[in-house]
Enzyme design. Structure first.
Site, PDB file in Angstrom:
ATOM      1  N   SER A   1      26.688  29.532-124.359  1.00 44.00           N
ATOM      2  CA  SER A   1      25.260  29.368-124.572  1.00 44.00           C
ATOM      3  C   SER A   1      24.207  29.792-123.692  1.00 44.00           C
ATOM      4  O   SER A   1      22.832  29.779-124.124  1.00 44.00           O
ATOM      5  CB  SER A   1      24.988  27.919-124.853  1.00 44.00           C
ATOM      6  OG  SER A   1      25.620  27.195-126.068  1.00 44.00           O
TER       7      SER A   1
ATOM      8  N   LYS B   1      21.905  31.997-125.457  1.00 47.37           N
ATOM      9  CA  LYS B   1      20.544  31.386-126.075  1.00 47.37           C
ATOM     10  C   LYS B   1      19.273  32.097-125.467  1.00 47.37           C
ATOM     11  O   LYS B   1      18.218  31.866-125.994  1.00 47.37           O
ATOM     12  CB  LYS B   1      20.642  30.077-126.152  1.00 47.37           C
ATOM     13  CG  LYS B   1      21.738  29.529-127.132  1.00 47.37           C
ATOM     14  CD  LYS B   1      21.439  27.965-127.075  1.00 47.37           C
ATOM     15  CE  LYS B   1      22.524  27.229-128.199  1.00 47.37           C
ATOM     16  NZ  LYS B   1      23.843  27.345-128.256  1.00 47.37           N
TER      17      LYS B   1
ATOM     18  N   SER C   1      21.171  22.436-126.152  1.00 49.28           N
ATOM     19  CA  SER C   1      21.788  23.700-126.548  1.00 49.28           C
ATOM     20  C   SER C   1      22.361  23.439-127.850  1.00 49.28           C
ATOM     21  O   SER C   1      23.439  23.911-128.139  1.00 49.28           O
ATOM     22  CB  SER C   1      23.040  23.778-125.631  1.00 49.28           C
ATOM     23  OG  SER C   1      23.513  25.176-125.339  1.00 49.28           O
TER      24      SER C   1
END
Length: 406
Positions: free
Chosen positions: A91, A94, A149
């Protein structure tokens, strides 16, 4: 963050590369090999092993497959280990999603979520708890992305942006503009997908670029927020960055301002953190430590400590480059006969794995039509830019109980 009303010629070529099919853009080598051809940030960053000059005292128990310490203001890389090694980012990708999409929607804009917005969220994803039929502000969706997340929040914003394929294509184009050439985007949320890769260098680029924006900086430094539960009800969400909140037995890190953590069973733990002390802001990225869940934070904290205590005497071993659209200069070393032979398909290189991560042409047909001339120039340039490609590292988890992917 400075907004650019016009893209530079190099940025236009980068956007074209993201839209073109792999076979058209790279006549000699695959996209991964072309990335390896350019030592972005300096030659020393392409070397394996620890890179540091003029300073001592580096932490002795660093088990990460790759890490990097940089000065946020100057962009100087103070120390690194396998800076350009390609690993699964989880993640932390992101951050690139935010670099690409964050400024497209006003934070006060409201959006009612549909079933279709959530239909393609991968099973096993980390979720903030978005429900169809509830109306959210863009600000709340970004809180879901940064604090929890939440892949559900990522997918809602991606559909608002025109769909998953379009968002992936734009993220790849943004990575090229940022000169993050180790990065291959397959999904906008960082979830495990074959061929989705990045590096400690690239993740640090994403963080540095993002922190120039006040909204990005505000979201990644938020510890808790109230999130809609339907009607007038809310529930509290907490940031999963343990150095920010002090969760799971860790102390909060003094001066930490963000940025993003990640975990999947395939990638293991990844983290990019930024902290400010004495007027100086440092960035640290740690990827795939071999120990347990807190190791990524402990090793990040240790490297930040080193940077604040010893980094002042360190001589730069490389630099975080500027985006092409903001005046950055690309690097195009001349190819050698040896590198051309390696790029043609040496065992273990990316050419033997295929180019699935570059299947981003869907949703970018308009970019092809608009930038066709730039694409022809880019193909000429990349055709001359070939060098030895490292074998891709996909990495594995550290064992033990499977945890929810973040």
């Amino acid at each position: 963050m400075r907004e650019c009303s016009r893209l530079s010629r190099r940025a236009v070529l980068g956007l074209t590369a993201a839209a073109l099919p792999l076979s058209a853009a790279l006549p000699v080598a695959t996209a991964t090999e072309a990335a390896a051809a350019t030592v972005v940030g300096g030659e020393r960053l392409a070397r394996t092993g620890v890179q540091v000059r003029g300073a001592s005292g580096l932490p002795g128990k660093l088990t990460a497959h790759a890490w990097l310490v940089a000065d946020c203001a100057s962009g100087e890389v103070l120390a690194s280990f396998n800076a350009h090694r390609r690993l699964a980012p989880a993640s932390t990708l992101k951050m690139l999603f935010a670099d690409t999409v964050l400024k497209k929607f006003d934070r006060a804009e409201r959006y009612k979520v549909t079933d279709a917005d959530l239909a393609d969220v991968p099973a096993g994803s980390s979720l903030v708890g978005i429900k169809p039929g509830i109306t959210y502000t863009v600000e709340q969706l970004w809180q879901g992305v940064f604090l929890r997340s939440g892949n559900d929040a990522v997918h809602v914003l991606s559909h608002m942006n025109g769909g998953i394929a379009k968002t992936v294509a734009e993220m790849q184009a943004r990575a090229l503009d940022l000169q993050a050439l180790d990065t291959r985007v397959v999904s906008p949320d960082g979830f495990d997908h074959k061929g989705q890769l990045s590096s400690a260098y690239d993740l640090t680029l994403f963080a540095r670029h993002g922190l120039k924006d006040a909204d990005f900086r505000g979201y990644c430094g938020t510890r808790t927020a109230d999130f809609p539960a339907g009607g007038k009800k809310t529930f509290q969400i907490q940031n999963t960055d343990r150095l920010l909140t002090g969760a799971w037995g860790l102390k909060t890190y003094d001066g930490l301002i963000g940025v993003k953590n990640g975990y999947t069973s395939h990638a293991g733990n990844t983290f990019t953190g930024a902290a400010t002390r004495g007027g100086r802001t440092l960035l640290v990225t740690v990827m795939h430590p071999e120990a347990g869940g807190n190791a990524v934070y402990e090793q990040t904290a240790a490297l930040l400590d080193w940077g604040f205590t010893h980094g002042g005497s360190a001589q730069a071993v490389g630099a975080l480059v500027e985006p092409l659209s903001e005046g950055g200069t690309g690097v195009s070393p001349a190819p050698t006969r040896k590198s051309v032979r390696a790029a043609a398909g040496s065992p273990g290189t990316a050419s033997s794995r295929g180019g699935s991560a570059w299947h981003v042409a869907e949703g970018a047909a308009g970019a092809i039509a608009l930038l066709g001339a730039g694409g022809w120039m880019l193909r000429r340039r990349l055709g001359r830019t070939v060098a030895t490609a490292e074998g891709e590292e996909t990495g594995t988890g550290t064992g033990g109980r499977r945890r929810r992917r973040r």
